[in-house]
Design a protein around this motif. Sequence first.
Motif, mmCIF file in Angstrom:
data_model
loop_
_atom_site.group_PDB
_atom_site.id
_atom_site.type_symbol
_atom_site.label_atom_id
_atom_site.label_comp_id
_atom_site.label_asym_id
_atom_site.label_seq_id
_atom_site.Cartn_x
_atom_site.Cartn_y
_atom_site.Cartn_z
ATOM 1 N N THR A 56 21.986 -41.777 -83.708
ATOM 2 C CA THR A 56 22.309 -40.345 -83.784
ATOM 3 C C THR A 56 21.123 -39.580 -84.363
ATOM 4 O O THR A 56 20.762 -38.500 -83.862
ATOM 5 C CB THR A 56 23.577 -40.149 -84.643
ATOM 6 N N ASP A 100 19.359 -41.761 -73.624
ATOM 7 C CA ASP A 100 20.198 -42.319 -74.693
ATOM 8 C C ASP A 100 20.489 -43.769 -74.302
ATOM 9 O O ASP A 100 21.427 -44.064 -73.579
ATOM 10 C CB ASP A 100 21.483 -41.494 -74.841
ATOM 11 N N SER A 127 20.345 -47.730 -80.464
ATOM 12 C CA SER A 127 21.239 -47.996 -81.594
ATOM 13 C C SER A 127 21.283 -49.486 -81.910
ATOM 14 O O SER A 127 21.300 -50.321 -81.005
ATOM 15 C CB SER A 127 22.662 -47.528 -81.273
ATOM 16 N N LYS A 162 26.808 -52.681 -80.585
ATOM 17 C CA LYS A 162 25.794 -52.907 -79.541
ATOM 18 C C LYS A 162 25.372 -54.376 -79.603
ATOM 19 O O LYS A 162 25.849 -55.127 -80.444
ATOM 20 C CB LYS A 162 24.606 -51.976 -79.747
HETATM 21 C C1 LIG Z 1 26.681 -45.961 -80.197
HETATM 22 C C2 LIG Z 1 26.148 -44.800 -79.478
HETATM 23 C C3 LIG Z 1 25.465 -43.767 -80.128
HETATM 24 C C4 LIG Z 1 25.369 -43.679 -81.634
HETATM 25 O O1 LIG Z 1 24.682 -44.726 -82.205
HETATM 26 P P1 LIG Z 1 24.615 -44.841 -83.808
HETATM 27 O O2 LIG Z 1 23.530 -45.840 -84.041
HETATM 28 O O3 LIG Z 1 25.948 -45.334 -84.268
HETATM 29 O O4 LIG Z 1 24.286 -43.496 -84.337
HETATM 30 C C5 LIG Z 1 24.908 -42.767 -79.365
HETATM 31 N N1 LIG Z 1 25.024 -42.755 -78.030
HETATM 32 C C6 LIG Z 1 25.694 -43.714 -77.364
HETATM 33 C C7 LIG Z 1 25.762 -43.665 -75.869
HETATM 34 C C8 LIG Z 1 26.284 -44.764 -78.067
HETATM 35 O O5 LIG Z 1 26.985 -45.697 -77.400
#
Ligand SMILES: *Cc1c(COP(=O)(O)O)cnc(C)c1O
Length: 383
Positions: free
Chosen positions: A63, A159, A183, A188
Amino acid sequence: MSIDQQLTRINVMQPWLGEEEVAAVSEVLRSGWVAQGPRVAAFEEAFAASQQAAHAVAVSNCTTALHLALVVAGIGPGDEVVVPSFSFVATANAPTYVGATPVFADVDESTGNLTPATIATVVTPRTRAVIAVDQGGVPLDLRAIRAWCDPRGIVVIEDAACAAGSTSHGRPVGAEAEIAAWSFHPRKLLTTGEGGMLTTSRPEWAARARQLREHAMSVSAADRHASVLAPPESYAEIGFNYRMTDLQAAVGLVQLGRLPEMVARRRALAARYAEVIAGLPGLRMVSDPAWGTTNFQSCWLEVLPEHPLDREELMMHLADAGISARRGIMAAHRQPAHRDRSHVPLPVTERLNDQTLILPLFHQMTDAEQARVCDALLTAWRP
Ligand SMILES: *Cc1c(COP(=O)(O)O)cnc(C)c1O
């Protein structure tokens, strides 16, 4: 099947961590240097090499990586940023952090990702960026999206939160991105507890992100600490504290080494699911697009109207067998935080949000555990 087996719960996801991570963290603790330092630098270097990215900047999570990506790309108040509603809510939230407006676009039904056509539907003269997601690990068609956006001066932020280990055109996902966010949350594949990375092809964006993650300090804390007489630092703009710690980076280095094995195991398990599901009308499982391979971060199924159970009923049926499936990817435009935004009709997003579920899939999953999930899918059809 024994009673014990029946009662053992099968989770949707489980991180794969071992003694190597424990040893790596112990070593950091013994070194006395626990905040951002040499291991963060080593993790950045290793991650950039493995993703074929020119520059990598480690941050606290994906994020904050998305936030920094928007800042270094110069996105601000009055700008519109096209995002899929069909994504974890952080994707839609990020533009608001820089005072920009997220604009929801629909997704392709087979990949769950934006396409040039769905982007084109919502672009206005104020559109300055697109945040395009590799949803659930399925690589988006970045080449097609950049071919449409680049000539129009629209920055494409990938992303890739879910997508470490996925490929596109024979290269790691993100390799052809101008800027991408990653992330390392335990949901993940590769995890550092919490953690994230920003990769970019542009050295000036990497340099600015590196400063911004650390209060926009002119001299990094690590560099100051390394010198006996610390040079004076200055703060040219308002920055943030988005640093990763060396404790996390040490875990990340070990996890990165495990990534190829994790992806191979996930793809083998997914292939077994695909075989079973091919024999069950009314279920459609996510698969590789023509241009790449998914890491199956989310192995989702669409429950079609011809299936005897709807999505909620199938989830209940799985839960009765001790199997914890999850509702599919969320739709941000249906959440209170974003419900008041005007948007074009999003029929594919809504259909996938209503009809998909995510099957258990994790590295340590045994063939017996997977057989239990497959049995439950079979008995849903033939009770
Ligand atoms: C998990 C996720 C995020 C956020 O990741 P964080 O590391 O928890 O902030 C953002 N975008 C997508 C598509 C995600 O699946």
